[in-house]
Design a protein around this motif. Structure first.
Motif, PDB file in Angstrom:
ATOM      1  N   LEU A 109     -15.554 -17.112 -12.062  1.00 24.56           N
ATOM      2  CA  LEU A 109     -14.906 -17.746 -10.905  1.00 24.56           C
ATOM      3  C   LEU A 109     -13.494 -18.216 -11.241  1.00 24.56           C
ATOM      4  O   LEU A 109     -12.584 -18.105 -10.413  1.00 24.56           O
ATOM      5  N   LEU A 110     -13.297 -18.704 -12.456  1.00 20.09           N
ATOM      6  CA  LEU A 110     -11.954 -19.078 -12.895  1.00 20.09           C
ATOM      7  C   LEU A 110     -11.032 -17.860 -12.924  1.00 20.09           C
ATOM      8  O   LEU A 110      -9.872 -17.942 -12.525  1.00 20.09           O
ATOM      9  N   GLY A 111     -11.547 -16.760 -13.421  1.00 14.69           N
ATOM     10  CA  GLY A 111     -10.756 -15.531 -13.453  1.00 14.69           C
ATOM     11  C   GLY A 111     -10.346 -15.080 -12.065  1.00 14.69           C
ATOM     12  O   GLY A 111      -9.187 -14.727 -11.823  1.00 14.69           O
ATOM     13  N   ILE A 112     -11.286 -15.143 -11.139  1.00 15.88           N
ATOM     14  CA  ILE A 112     -11.001 -14.738  -9.754  1.00 15.88           C
ATOM     15  C   ILE A 112      -9.994 -15.691  -9.113  1.00 15.88           C
ATOM     16  O   ILE A 112      -9.024 -15.251  -8.487  1.00 15.88           O
ATOM     17  N   ALA A 113     -10.202 -16.996  -9.285  1.00 15.80           N
ATOM     18  CA  ALA A 113      -9.287 -17.978  -8.685  1.00 15.80           C
ATOM     19  C   ALA A 113      -7.893 -17.883  -9.292  1.00 15.80           C
ATOM     20  O   ALA A 113      -6.888 -17.999  -8.583  1.00 15.80           O
ATOM     21  N   THR A 114      -7.816 -17.640 -10.599  1.00 16.27           N
ATOM     22  CA  THR A 114      -6.511 -17.504 -11.255  1.00 16.27           C
ATOM     23  C   THR A 114      -5.815 -16.222 -10.802  1.00 16.27           C
ATOM     24  O   THR A 114      -4.627 -16.229 -10.490  1.00 16.27           O
ATOM     25  N   ALA A 115      -6.556 -15.135 -10.731  1.00 18.21           N
ATOM     26  CA  ALA A 115      -5.977 -13.874 -10.259  1.00 18.21           C
ATOM     27  C   ALA A 115      -5.547 -13.978  -8.799  1.00 18.21           C
ATOM     28  O   ALA A 115      -4.585 -13.325  -8.378  1.00 18.21           O
ATOM     29  N   ALA A 116      -6.216 -14.829  -8.035  1.00 20.06           N
ATOM     30  CA  ALA A 116      -5.860 -15.011  -6.626  1.00 20.06           C
ATOM     31  C   ALA A 116      -4.489 -15.652  -6.454  1.00 20.06           C
ATOM     32  O   ALA A 116      -3.905 -15.604  -5.368  1.00 20.06           O
ATOM     33  N   MET A 117      -3.949 -16.220  -7.527  1.00 22.33           N
ATOM     34  CA  MET A 117      -2.585 -16.750  -7.473  1.00 22.33           C
ATOM     35  C   MET A 117      -1.584 -15.625  -7.195  1.00 22.33           C
ATOM     36  O   MET A 117      -0.445 -15.887  -6.835  1.00 22.33           O
ATOM     37  N   LEU A 118      -2.033 -14.406  -7.343  1.00 21.79           N
ATOM     38  CA  LEU A 118      -1.221 -13.229  -7.009  1.00 21.79           C
ATOM     39  C   LEU A 118      -0.732 -13.314  -5.563  1.00 21.79           C
ATOM     40  O   LEU A 118       0.361 -12.853  -5.241  1.00 21.79           O
ATOM     41  N   PHE A 119      -1.512 -13.939  -4.710  1.00 21.31           N
ATOM     42  CA  PHE A 119      -1.187 -14.021  -3.289  1.00 21.31           C
ATOM     43  C   PHE A 119      -0.461 -15.315  -2.909  1.00 21.31           C
ATOM     44  O   PHE A 119      -0.160 -15.536  -1.743  1.00 21.31           O
ATOM     45  N   SER A 120      -0.183 -16.160  -3.893  1.00 23.75           N
ATOM     46  CA  SER A 120       0.456 -17.452  -3.619  1.00 23.75           C
ATOM     47  C   SER A 120       1.962 -17.296  -3.427  1.00 23.75           C
ATOM     48  O   SER A 120       2.595 -16.460  -4.056  1.00 23.75           O
ATOM     49  N   GLN A 121       2.484 -18.117  -2.567  1.00 21.03           N
ATOM     50  CA  GLN A 121       3.926 -18.185  -2.304  1.00 21.03           C
ATOM     51  C   GLN A 121       4.347 -19.646  -2.397  1.00 21.03           C
ATOM     52  O   GLN A 121       4.361 -20.349  -1.381  1.00 21.03           O
ATOM     53  N   PRO A 122       4.697 -20.138  -3.583  1.00 21.56           N
ATOM     54  CA  PRO A 122       5.016 -21.560  -3.739  1.00 21.56           C
ATOM     55  C   PRO A 122       6.112 -22.057  -2.800  1.00 21.56           C
ATOM     56  O   PRO A 122       6.053 -23.192  -2.335  1.00 21.56           O
ATOM     57  N   SER A 123       7.077 -21.236  -2.500  1.00 24.37           N
ATOM     58  CA  SER A 123       8.181 -21.705  -1.669  1.00 24.37           C
ATOM     59  C   SER A 123       7.843 -21.708  -0.180  1.00 24.37           C
ATOM     60  O   SER A 123       8.525 -22.341   0.611  1.00 24.37           O
ATOM     61  N   ARG A 124       6.757 -21.019   0.218  1.00 23.89           N
ATOM     62  CA  ARG A 124       6.415 -20.912   1.635  1.00 23.89           C
ATOM     63  C   ARG A 124       5.054 -21.471   2.011  1.00 23.89           C
ATOM     64  O   ARG A 124       4.874 -21.966   3.115  1.00 23.89           O
ATOM     65  N   ALA A 125       4.085 -21.368   1.155  1.00 25.28           N
ATOM     66  CA  ALA A 125       2.718 -21.784   1.495  1.00 25.28           C
ATOM     67  C   ALA A 125       2.174 -22.718   0.408  1.00 25.28           C
ATOM     68  O   ALA A 125       1.275 -22.365  -0.347  1.00 25.28           O
ATOM     69  N   LEU A 126       2.729 -23.901   0.382  1.00 28.16           N
ATOM     70  CA  LEU A 126       2.368 -24.868  -0.648  1.00 28.16           C
ATOM     71  C   LEU A 126       0.923 -25.351  -0.519  1.00 28.16           C
ATOM     72  O   LEU A 126       0.266 -25.621  -1.521  1.00 28.16           O
ATOM     73  N   GLU A 127       0.409 -25.423   0.715  1.00 26.57           N
ATOM     74  CA  GLU A 127      -0.953 -25.918   0.924  1.00 26.57           C
ATOM     75  C   GLU A 127      -1.990 -24.995   0.298  1.00 26.57           C
ATOM     76  O   GLU A 127      -2.927 -25.452  -0.376  1.00 26.57           O
ATOM     77  N   SER A 128      -1.837 -23.682   0.503  1.00 32.35           N
ATOM     78  CA  SER A 128      -2.810 -22.749  -0.076  1.00 32.35           C
ATOM     79  C   SER A 128      -2.710 -22.737  -1.596  1.00 32.35           C
ATOM     80  O   SER A 128      -3.718 -22.609  -2.291  1.00 32.35           O
ATOM     81  N   LEU A 129      -1.505 -22.908  -2.119  1.00 32.66           N
ATOM     82  CA  LEU A 129      -1.326 -23.001  -3.564  1.00 32.66           C
ATOM     83  C   LEU A 129      -2.032 -24.250  -4.100  1.00 32.66           C
ATOM     84  O   LEU A 129      -2.704 -24.194  -5.130  1.00 32.66           O
ATOM     85  N   ALA A 130      -1.908 -25.355  -3.382  1.00 32.08           N
ATOM     86  CA  ALA A 130      -2.554 -26.602  -3.807  1.00 32.08           C
ATOM     87  C   ALA A 130      -4.075 -26.466  -3.803  1.00 32.08           C
ATOM     88  O   ALA A 130      -4.748 -26.922  -4.738  1.00 32.08           O
TER      89      ALA A 130
END
Length: 188
Positions: free
Chosen positions: A90-111
């Protein structure tokens, strides 16, 4: 005496503990220093970057759900190895899911993803401590503890400095994907 001590360190058990210690320390910087570096590069304001320090809260509160990992077993692999495998995958999946994160635009999903990683990592720490305690004999406690901490520290360097070096050559998204894939490999 020295031969006996060295024999302890040459065992397969110590190699496994080194890897388990590595997998335990690996996610820590991914949700703190490394993430803060990525957010800074992306131009996220300093207040938001500072607030992400709260992501470490699950590490302080893990005593609240530690009894759950002691009481219940994950089917098939048993109580310790089952929880260890489940949290690492689950850690691997959640960490790999950071691939879809956009820190400058979608801070809530990153959090949210960062909190999930921190919660899973804290859970993994609980299980790693219990597992290493379970498999250690009275004469191995010091060696096991030292080996686990060595693995933990090496992982922190890999997730900290290693991530920064990688980010110079590939995108931050790819860095987190590679680290997520690494967590899945460690689970196997």
């Amino acid at each position: 005496y020295i031969r006996r001590v060295l024999k302890v360190f040459r065992s397969r058990k110590m190699a496994a503990i080194l890897l388990v210690g590595f997998s335990s320390g690996f996610p820590l910087y991914l949700t703190s220093r490394t993430l803060q570096a990525w957010m800074t590069v992306e131009g996220v304001n300093l207040t938001a970057v500072g607030l992400f320090g709260l992501a470490s809260l699950p590490y302080s509160l893990k005593f609240l759900w530690a009894p759950v990992t002691d009481r219940f077993a994950v089917p098939v692999l048993g109580r310790r190895k089952g929880w260890l495998f489940a949290t690492q995958v689950l850690l691997g999946i959640a960490t790999a899911a950071m691939l879809f994160s956009q820190p400058s635009r979608a801070l809530e999903s990153l959090a949210i993803n960062t909190l999930i990683i921190a919660f899973l990592s804290a859970t993994q720490d609980i299980v790693v401590d219990a597992y290493t305690t379970d498999i250690s004999g009275p004469s191995e406690v010091g060696a096991v503890s030292g080996t686990k901490v060595l693995g933990y520290r090496i992982a922190m360097i890999a997730a900290g400095a290693g991530a920064l070096v990688m980010a110079d050559h590939i995108s931050w998204h790819a860095v987190y994907f590679v680290f997520g894939f690494t967590m899945v490999l460690l689970a196997i």
